[in-house]
Design an enzyme around this catalytic site. Structure first.
Site, short mmCIF file in Angstrom:
data_model
loop_
_atom_site.label_atom_id
_atom_site.label_comp_id
_atom_site.label_asym_id
_atom_site.label_seq_id
_atom_site.Cartn_x
_atom_site.Cartn_y
_atom_site.Cartn_z
N SER C 63 0.80 -1.24 0.00
CA SER C 63 0.00 0.00 0.00
C SER C 63 0.83 1.27 0.00
O SER C 63 0.28 2.36 -0.21
CB SER C 63 -0.92 0.04 1.22
OG SER C 63 -1.94 -0.91 1.10
N LYS C 66 0.39 3.45 -2.87
CA LYS C 66 -0.73 4.39 -2.98
C LYS C 66 -0.27 5.85 -2.86
O LYS C 66 -0.89 6.74 -3.46
CB LYS C 66 -1.78 4.09 -1.90
CG LYS C 66 -2.49 2.76 -2.15
CD LYS C 66 -3.30 2.28 -0.95
CE LYS C 66 -3.98 0.97 -1.27
NZ LYS C 66 -4.39 0.19 -0.10
N TYR C 188 -3.39 -2.26 -10.42
CA TYR C 188 -3.35 -2.10 -8.96
C TYR C 188 -2.50 -3.20 -8.32
O TYR C 188 -1.63 -2.93 -7.49
CB TYR C 188 -4.78 -2.12 -8.41
CG TYR C 188 -4.87 -2.03 -6.92
CD1 TYR C 188 -4.68 -0.81 -6.26
CD2 TYR C 188 -5.11 -3.15 -6.15
CE1 TYR C 188 -4.76 -0.73 -4.88
CE2 TYR C 188 -5.19 -3.08 -4.77
CZ TYR C 188 -5.01 -1.86 -4.15
OH TYR C 188 -5.09 -1.79 -2.78
N TYR C 239 -4.20 3.28 7.63
CA TYR C 239 -5.45 2.55 7.77
C TYR C 239 -6.32 3.20 8.86
O TYR C 239 -6.36 4.43 8.95
CB TYR C 239 -5.18 1.06 8.04
CG TYR C 239 -4.24 0.44 7.05
CD1 TYR C 239 -4.49 0.54 5.67
CD2 TYR C 239 -3.09 -0.21 7.45
CE1 TYR C 239 -3.62 -0.01 4.73
CE2 TYR C 239 -2.22 -0.78 6.52
CZ TYR C 239 -2.49 -0.66 5.17
OH TYR C 239 -1.65 -1.21 4.25
N VAL C 257 1.16 -3.59 4.02
CA VAL C 257 1.12 -4.87 4.76
C VAL C 257 2.35 -5.73 4.54
O VAL C 257 2.49 -6.79 5.16
CB VAL C 257 -0.15 -5.70 4.44
CG1 VAL C 257 -1.39 -4.99 4.93
CG2 VAL C 257 -0.24 -6.03 2.97
#
Lengths: 303, 303, 303, 303
Positions: C63, C66, C188, C239, C257
């Protein structure tokens, strides 16, 4: 039909379930009840009453009072109630605030706590004394003038009533209560504290099987209204297990955390069952099993 | 009872409602239907079929197929299905993901889209061809071998099926689908695309009024299973308006966005009604009004 | 400041935490990583890079990608992205569908999975090859042409990607994806599979500490845009533990993660830390502890 | 820096926004305020105070009191408060019951109403008089003994306080209040009713820019605690628009529906701004615009 024989067989089949589940423990007065009790009564539309086990022992009717409150308001007010409360199953535990918030203070139905508070508020406005009105009604219909409130239960409910207070204040914030919150709560707790036996409940609820006719033959509700209360009981009467109750039992019914359930077989009879051990949804374990056995033995589900 | 006379009167009472509401517009094939159509058929348990209006015109059954899928799976599989899908009213719009997430991929009931996808997945596992199995079933029960899929509707559903794909992938993420997602979606869209008339639907659904007996007298479901499907239809069959439908109509019923509704009067007859204009919940405006009028005229609600 | 001495002390303080938590196990390729690894790197705004432990070992950035995707889209597109994705903390787990449904397919922010899928969709529209664009970018900024995708991770993500597929189809149902769902998912998954070391990450993310200036001094983003990405990282980057991360660490940061975290001290340096053991929110246990120790030792939180 | 010149320029830029938005109307006392007011003050860490416009006019601080309450409790109690209230952004409107129910009576953070009620409850337990403690504190820190409650506002809040009562009773049902609900509500409403000017607020909040040192140089909070309050203000201080406030302004801040906002530039100064017109999230339109302009002109965001 030999009602006594059927009830005997139901009792025999249900015996292994009696004592299972948890007795309601959120207030001391309920927690002290013996989990091993079981009673059942049947009042047919002709007035015959049959019972088995502890069918003459009074217990706390709790949420079963919501069915009486709904009937009393619909009898006086007709359909206008539905502007303030819905009649859809909630799909959530019976005292959820979530749905109430998403739906701007309009409770899903009159049998979740929020909805019952609105009905009690309306009954209070109509009568000036909601809880006494209900007491008078169940005394008259059952022919038992001994039925009474249990003050210990009422005051215990009040002491542990923070969540119901939250529901009531929340609806007041949306303008959906006409009376002061403490007044509504007080009458709500008193009506929940009424003590009745299976015999009393079956006879007091017999107007729902008689399409609206009261114990003395006078019309309490139109046939249409009586049917509609049955419909709401079937879809909403057993907390968030209404679908399962319809599936297993197949009757309109209203349960209470005192372990009682009233069920209606339209045109035939009203049943009342009591056993204090509750399942995870708050319904009597042996009570649901007894009604399941009854409809299986008689074939008298509505489906 | 003179069914034709009753249906005539129902049609007369409902006439002002025909054309009201919105025709389903999410796919072009449905949007093109004339909102002014109305038909109704009654198949009694003896096999007599009576109809009025456009009762012999085929239309897209859409979600009514969910009732057939449930019956086909329960007939082969019994109660094990309920480990993968609930039987409680959803209290939410029929294609909501919210509840599915809170309940870890177990849909509330077999009549919301997510639940129907699980049922279709199971039917596919049991038969190897879920949609053809259903087509064969409705042809056999209705005695009409002309019933067929509408490929234009099926492919249009698929093109506009992102939300159903989301539901299916979401359940797959929870391990609640056995077949590949595209396979399940394909059979689901095909079964929804079946075209039947009110006559076909009333006869194909007559086993639910006959306590599980098929058109030729053979047993499709046990009486208990047939009753239970009726119970699930009553509590969950009309999207998030099931409470209102029970209140007004008082019958088990399953609706579709094509404007059709099937309703069951256990032991008496199965009704099918069609009129394309939908209310805000996705149920046919004139269809609900017709069933309301029918139960009022006949007194045949289950309550 | 003697960066090496600070990092030595951080490593000493964090040693007891290394190996704590759970390594991500939803795909085999991540589950195989040794939980006992720990590395940290610091790239200051002058270009100096300092590291400790496993700071030169590549790991799956997941992530963290992102943040790069957001920077690449804002650089080309400016503020128009915010019509399709919000910038508020989600308050829910990172892949929740609930919020997406209540907010009509507009994800809360670009750092939850749904939001990142929208950003990837936009990057794909802008560049024709979102994942390669990102790979080229991190190679150029870090000066390490060896950085590459891990095809085993990408295909494993795809195989276990039902929930992300559900998110993507759900947004497609709301018209919030321009490219075909499988294309968006593929890019993605590929961008998440990029393998970088702490050294690579700290240098590749140094433009966020340099107010938007790239490794070669060219302007990648305006100072205002760089600040704004930092703001989004602080409020949404870890998160549903963003509040706790701000409270303990006090820096903008983005975690993955794979066990990596990139954090920014505007005007001073970019930090990258890696240790695979995750807490219940999906953030590296030792990584958060290391950043906490770093800001405590240096006093360099933004607060 | 020439603060007066900067404030002059801010005021000029913001002028077109003054009067936009809606003045809070849920209580009459707030609804009567002139939407055209605007004031701003800056208290730097050395004690200099600079202001512009209506910077010396008292207004109702409302939710800004939540920041003072948090500081007072953390100063006495340290981290134990976090067992009873979270520190994550809520992602929901500031008085939502939904999240509270899903999280068992533990409010998301101390700046939503539910969380502030818990903080007030704790302050009451610690001091015996929560609202007077706060009044004494802001008088001492600002050096203005004239600061006082507005009894009309407090009693108006109480009369329209059904929703806050619902929140409080709901938390009481979960055992998360130590004092009687009416006591907690009363102190909560009184603290919200404190009237202060921008000058008062900037000086009273200056300890947050001075890393915990009070007006007289004594330590009110550790540097770590002061930073942490700033972190909570940044992630949670402006209702469900905290992400947007961080994005646009880039400072820790706490707003109130009276139209005031306090913002902190750690190590430099505390800003207070007031203009009664609110946006849809309850934050002052011109206030946010003024802080945005200030950070743009000075470059002093934390990012």
């Amino acid at each position: 039909m030999d009602y006594q024989a059927v009830l005997d067989q139901v009792a025999a089949e249900v015996a292994p379930h009696v004592g299972r589940g948890q007795v309601a423990s959120y207030i001391p007065a309920l927690a002290a009840v013996d989990a091993g009790r079981f009673g059942m009564a049947l009042a047919d539309v002709d007035g015959t009453v049959t019972g088995i086990g502890d069918w003459q022992t009074p217990f706390s009717i709790q949420s079963i009072s919501k069915a009486f409150a709904l009937a009393l308001v619909l009898a006086q007010d007709g359909e206008s109630l539905w502007r303030r409360v819905g009649r859809e199953p909630s799909g959530n535990p019976f005292n959820s605030l979530v749905q109430l918030e998403y739906e701007n203070g309009i409770p899903r139905n009159p049998f979740i706590n929020a909805g019952a508070l609105v009905v009690t508020d309306r009954l209070q406005s109509l009568t000036g004394d909601a809880s006494t009105t209900m007491l008078d009604f169940v005394r008259a219909q059952s022919g038992n003038p001994e039925i009474s409130f249990d003050p210990a239960v009422a005051s215990s409910e009040s002491e542990h009533g923070d969540r119901n207070a939250a529901l009531a204040y929340f609806m007041a914030a949306y303008g959906n209560l006409d009376n002061p919150v403490p007044t509504v709560l007080e009458h709500y707790f008193w009506q929940c504290s009424i003590e009745m036996s299976c015999r009393d409940l079956a006879t007091a609820g017999a107007f729902l099987a008689r399409h609206g006719l009261g114990a003395d033959g006078s019309r309490l509700l139109s046939a249409r209204e009586a049917k509609r209360i049955n419909a709401v009981m079937l879809t909403c009467g057993t907390y968030d297990a209404a679908g399962d109750f319809a599936y297993r039992v197949g009757l309109p019914g209203k349960s209470g955390v005192g372990g009682g359930i009233v069920a209606v077989i339209p045109g035939r009879c009203t049943l009342a069952v009591w056993s204090p051990g509750l399942d995870a949804h708050g319904n009597s374990v042996a009570g649901v099993a007894a009604l399941d056995a009854f409809t299986t033995l008689t074939g008298w589900s509505v489906f």
